[in-house]
Design an enzyme around this catalytic site. Structure first.
Site, PDB file in Angstrom:
ATOM      1  N   ALA A 142      39.883  27.675  38.865  1.00  0.00           N
ATOM      2  CA  ALA A 142      39.495  29.085  38.775  1.00  0.00           C
ATOM      3  C   ALA A 142      38.173  29.268  38.047  1.00  0.00           C
ATOM      4  O   ALA A 142      37.286  30.006  38.495  1.00  0.00           O
ATOM      5  CB  ALA A 142      40.605  29.885  38.085  1.00  0.00           C
ATOM      6  N   ASN A 160      35.180  27.512  39.790  1.00  0.00           N
ATOM      7  CA  ASN A 160      34.811  28.297  40.969  1.00  0.00           C
ATOM      8  C   ASN A 160      33.847  29.420  40.600  1.00  0.00           C
ATOM      9  O   ASN A 160      32.844  29.671  41.287  1.00  0.00           O
ATOM     10  CB  ASN A 160      36.055  28.914  41.615  1.00  0.00           C
ATOM     11  N   TYR A 195      51.571  20.394  42.813  1.00  0.00           N
ATOM     12  CA  TYR A 195      50.652  20.067  41.729  1.00  0.00           C
ATOM     13  C   TYR A 195      51.021  18.739  41.077  1.00  0.00           C
ATOM     14  O   TYR A 195      52.203  18.450  40.846  1.00  0.00           O
ATOM     15  CB  TYR A 195      50.691  21.157  40.648  1.00  0.00           C
ATOM     16  N   ALA A 205      44.082  44.906  48.862  1.00  0.00           N
ATOM     17  CA  ALA A 205      43.348  45.517  49.961  1.00  0.00           C
ATOM     18  C   ALA A 205      42.947  46.959  49.674  1.00  0.00           C
ATOM     19  O   ALA A 205      42.111  47.523  50.369  1.00  0.00           O
ATOM     20  CB  ALA A 205      44.197  45.462  51.236  1.00  0.00           C
ATOM     21  N   GLY A 210      41.512  48.064  46.730  1.00  0.00           N
ATOM     22  CA  GLY A 210      40.229  48.088  46.040  1.00  0.00           C
ATOM     23  C   GLY A 210      40.375  47.613  44.614  1.00  0.00           C
ATOM     24  O   GLY A 210      41.213  46.751  44.310  1.00  0.00           O
ATOM     25  N   GLY A 220      40.616  31.840  46.786  1.00  0.00           N
ATOM     26  CA  GLY A 220      39.334  31.905  46.101  1.00  0.00           C
ATOM     27  C   GLY A 220      38.745  33.289  45.935  1.00  0.00           C
ATOM     28  O   GLY A 220      37.710  33.447  45.292  1.00  0.00           O
ATOM     29  N   GLY A 242      39.815  35.971  44.248  1.00  0.00           N
ATOM     30  CA  GLY A 242      39.837  36.505  42.888  1.00  0.00           C
ATOM     31  C   GLY A 242      38.731  35.922  42.024  1.00  0.00           C
ATOM     32  O   GLY A 242      38.079  36.637  41.260  1.00  0.00           O
ATOM     33  N   ASP A 243      38.515  34.611  42.138  1.00  0.00           N
ATOM     34  CA  ASP A 243      37.443  33.969  41.381  1.00  0.00           C
ATOM     35  C   ASP A 243      36.087  34.493  41.834  1.00  0.00           C
ATOM     36  O   ASP A 243      35.196  34.750  41.007  1.00  0.00           O
ATOM     37  CB  ASP A 243      37.487  32.456  41.571  1.00  0.00           C
ATOM     38  N   ASP A 266      38.104  27.325  48.963  1.00  0.00           N
ATOM     39  CA  ASP A 266      38.042  28.209  47.802  1.00  0.00           C
ATOM     40  C   ASP A 266      36.634  28.732  47.532  1.00  0.00           C
ATOM     41  O   ASP A 266      36.473  29.788  46.923  1.00  0.00           O
ATOM     42  CB  ASP A 266      38.521  27.458  46.546  1.00  0.00           C
TER      43      ASP A 266
END
Length: 346
Positions: free
Chosen positions: A47, A50, A118, A237, A239, A263, A265-266, A302
């Protein structure tokens, strides 16, 4: 790059230092269950790194601080992140712990069919602490960007995060993306409380409405989190809404032909921080966040190369009607003026 612990690097001030774990990501060669996918393509994921990569590609001086193993995967991460233009001089190599890796399916993360495996327990990054990291160097940016993933990795990582988010004179602007990953907190069980505590120490906070402590709506989130100077509540979606001082600004999300919902959000955080560093009004900061997110949503991985700054500025300056009719699909970041024309076509 040094071996295992902090040294007095006294680096020059950069725009953003991003601290956190980065991992080698294995992306499936075809859709399907992990059990059925025969091969994977290697990529990078993290995160905070990125955000550093996107900001570097957008023309900002950035540094990534973290720990990776003294192994081939660690080599790949350092080289790949550095190739984006990020300064990796603060990365520490751990001879005793491995670099984290993970595998994921090609499906949307929002569906039940999505799988992630993970392999990060005991990773080099989990050994980040106030003893193993150079705190002065980590604070060498105008902005320090961190996330709620790091404190979930270990008690030492949580101690480091508490140190970095403590309010004290002379610290950089602290940006905190809540990034609540419930799976990382199964053993501790107190993830929401810890994340709220850390968020209260930050100057800029990003939080998704769906991860905001079960609160109903942006106003309730702000009531629970009045301390940050800027609070950005991402509403998917719909905003995003930013609370800044006593003001509230909302900007609707763009219509995007999504290739992969990873990806975003980052990228949104990177766009918002880029506009913040440039001193743009909050409305434009939110719009740049949406534009960077749209770049990430229209590529398979991402990370996506952001639009040229003048292109993004033109789109961010559109009137509300044009912004509302803008539709972005794969390749839009290279479309130049075509995107501006599309924005005028309902």
């Amino acid at each position: 790059m040094t071996a295992t612990g902090p040294t007095s690097t006294a680096p020059d001030v950069v725009d953003v230092v991003a601290l956190g774990e980065s991992m080698v990501t294995f992306l499936p060669a075809r859709p399907g269950r992990l059990a059925d996918v025969p091969s994977f393509d290697r990529a990078i994921g993290g995160a905070e790194s990125n955000v550093a990569c996107v900001l570097a590609a957008a023309g900002h001086a950035t540094r990534w601080a973290g720990r990776v193993g003294a192994d081939g995967f660690g080599d790949h991460l350092v080289e790949a992140i550095g190739a984006w233009g990020v300064d990796v001089s603060l990365v520490r190599r751990d001879p005793d712990r491995p670099t984290g890796i993970y595998f994921r399916t090609a499906g949307d993360r929002a569906t039940d069919a999505h799988e992630v495996a993970y392999y990060r327990a005991g990773s080099a990054a989990s050994a980040m602490s106030v003893r193993t990291m150079d705190l002065d160097a980590i604070r060498s940016g105008r902005v320090l960007h961190v996330s709620g993933i790091t404190p979930a990795l270990s008690a030492d990582c949580l101690g480091l995060m508490r140190e970095l988010t403590a309010r004290r004179p002379g610290r950089p602007l602290v940006s905190f993306d809540v990034n609540h990953r419930p799976g990382l907190w199964r053993d501790a069980g107190d993830g929401p409380e810890v994340l709220l505590e850390l968020a209260r120490g930050a100057d800029i906070v990003f939080v998704g409405e769906d991860e905001a402590w079960g609160l109903g709506g942006p106003e309730a989130v702000r009531a629970a989190l009045p301390e940050p100077g800027v609070l950005v509540v991402k509403q998917g979606a719909t905003g995003a809404t930013a609370f800044h001082g006593t003001d509230v600004t909302s900007v609707p999300a763009l219509t995007v032909d999504v290739v992969a919902a990873v990806g975003a959000g980052d990228a949104f955080a990177a766009g918002f921080l880029s506009a913040t560093l440039r001193g743009l009004p909050v409305r434009e900061r939110l719009r740049h966040g949406h534009l960077m997110a749209a770049a990430a949503l229209t590529v398979p991985g991402d990370l996506a190369t952001p639009p040229a700054r003048d292109h993004a500025d033109r789109l961010a300056a559109l009137d509300d009607t044009a912004w509302g009719t803008l539709r972005l699909g794969p390749g839009w970041t290279q479309a130049g003026d075509r995107a501006d024309e599309e924005a005028r076509t309902p």
